[in-house]
Design an enzyme around this catalytic site. Structure first.
Site, PDB file in Angstrom:
ATOM      1  N   HIS A  48       1.166  -4.187   9.087  1.00  7.50           N
ATOM      2  CA  HIS A  48       2.591  -3.987   8.820  1.00  7.50           C
ATOM      3  C   HIS A  48       3.298  -3.455  10.056  1.00  7.50           C
ATOM      4  O   HIS A  48       2.697  -2.766  10.887  1.00  7.50           O
ATOM      5  CB  HIS A  48       2.804  -2.999   7.666  1.00  7.50           C
ATOM      6  N   HIS A  54       0.835  -1.203   0.000  1.00  7.01           N
ATOM      7  CA  HIS A  54       0.000   0.000   0.000  1.00  7.01           C
ATOM      8  C   HIS A  54       0.871   1.255   0.000  1.00  7.01           C
ATOM      9  O   HIS A  54       0.631   2.206  -0.755  1.00  7.01           O
ATOM     10  CB  HIS A  54      -0.902   0.011   1.240  1.00  7.01           C
TER      11      HIS A  54
END
Length: 330
Positions: A243, A189
């Site tokens: 993440h 992303h």
């Protein structure tokens, strides 16, 4: 009566020829539109578009294959037991703001300047930035195989952990969920966001001449806005526990690095005097100045020039006929 009709026809043709000639000198001779130069630009960069298709195929393959399943011991689970959450920024939204939004901005500037070189190179550079970033990101993801912060619940959805004789996890969750759980580093992303929006930031800084040394700090707000959006996307990846912060930091650097290189392939640096336009535009302008008869491809503009020439020849014939008639009367 025939003589008067010929005068009217000749006057109309002269007026039309003058008007059309003026229009070509003001618009056609200075514009490089999709209609007049689009086919030439596309043919010239055909191999670049073929490479883009190759990158798309590679990206699809990288998403199909399995990543490296790194050893995950019980003592490592301390940092991998964060809860599983949905994405704040869905996967489908990434190409919307990282690709489609910049393209809309490119189209806006095209309709203002009518420069097909700017539009073509901006779109081509953007796609290269995003796809190269995607290939690099997913290649590293598959090679590293770092577990996500929520890996425990991906591996053991019922909360009951299990390990083999070497201390490695024995997952009993869904294969697709476990597979995705080994793709933490770097953040896709974030890298895609900084690739697309970073390219847009560089493009805008050149178009608005943000570094013209006139001290207009307000221009920097426009330049930094896409980078702020990309940064917020990266922060959301940590907040969603998809993440680690190192994944986001590395993804942002990777995307911005690739975007800068791709941008500089087609455009001068934003702080340059000619930073508002692509290299090829200035090259074509220089060639047009040295060879005016080569300034337009053999399509729309040449067709109009030939039409104007035909009108001039027809006007000349009518004028000659009028002179013969007047000579006969005299």
């Amino acid at each position: 009566m025939a003589w008067k009709n010929m005068i009217c026809s000749c006057s109309f043709l002269n007026f039309r020829s003058i008007f059309q000639g003026g229009r070509m000198s003001v618009e056609e001779l200075d514009a490089h539109t999709i209609r007049s130069h689009g086919a030439t630009v596309a043919r010239k960069h055909m191999h670049d578009w073929l490479i883009l298709l190759l990158l798309v195929v590679i990206e699809i393959i990288l998403n199909i294959i399995h990543p490296f399943y790194r050893f995950v011991g019980e003592h490592m689970m301390t940092d991998l037991k964060y809860p599983m959450k949905d994405n704040t920024v869905p996967v489908w939204a990434v190409p919307m703001y990282a690709v489609l939004l910049p393209v809309v901005v490119f189209l806006f500037f095209y309709f203002r300047r009518r420069c097909v070189y700017d539009l073509h190179h901006a779109i081509l550079g953007l796609l290269f930035a995003v796809l190269i970033t995607g290939v690099l990101t997913d290649s590293i993801k598959n090679a590293v195989g770092r577990p996500r912060p929520d890996f425990f619940w991906r591996c053991f959805p019922d909360g009951v952990d299990s390990y083999d004789k070497w201390g490695n996890v024995v997952c009993h969750g869904e294969d697709s969920v476990i597979k995705e759980g080994h793709k933490s580093f770097p953040s896709g992303h974030t890298s895609w966001s900084f690739a697309g929006l970073g390219f847009l930031s560089l493009y805008l800084s050149g178009k608005i001449k943000a570094f013209d040394r006139k001290g207009h700090v307000a221009k920097l707000c426009i330049v930094f806005l896409p980078l702020l959006v990309a940064s917020l996307v990266g922060i959301s990846r940590v907040d969603d526990y998809w993440h680690h912060w190192q994944d986001v930091f590395a993804g942002g650097l990777l995307g911005l690095f690739v975007a800068t290189f791709c941008y500089l392939q087609f455009f001068p640096p934003p702080y340059h005097t000619d930073g508002w336009g692509p290299y090829e535009y200035f090259s074509v302008q220089e060639q047009s100045r040295l060879n005016p008869h080569l300034s337009h491809p053999a399509n729309g503009s040449n067709a109009q020039a030939q039409e104007a020439q035909a009108l001039n020849q027809e006007t000349g014939r009518h004028t000659s006929s009028m002179d013969d008639i007047e000579s006969g009367r005299k």
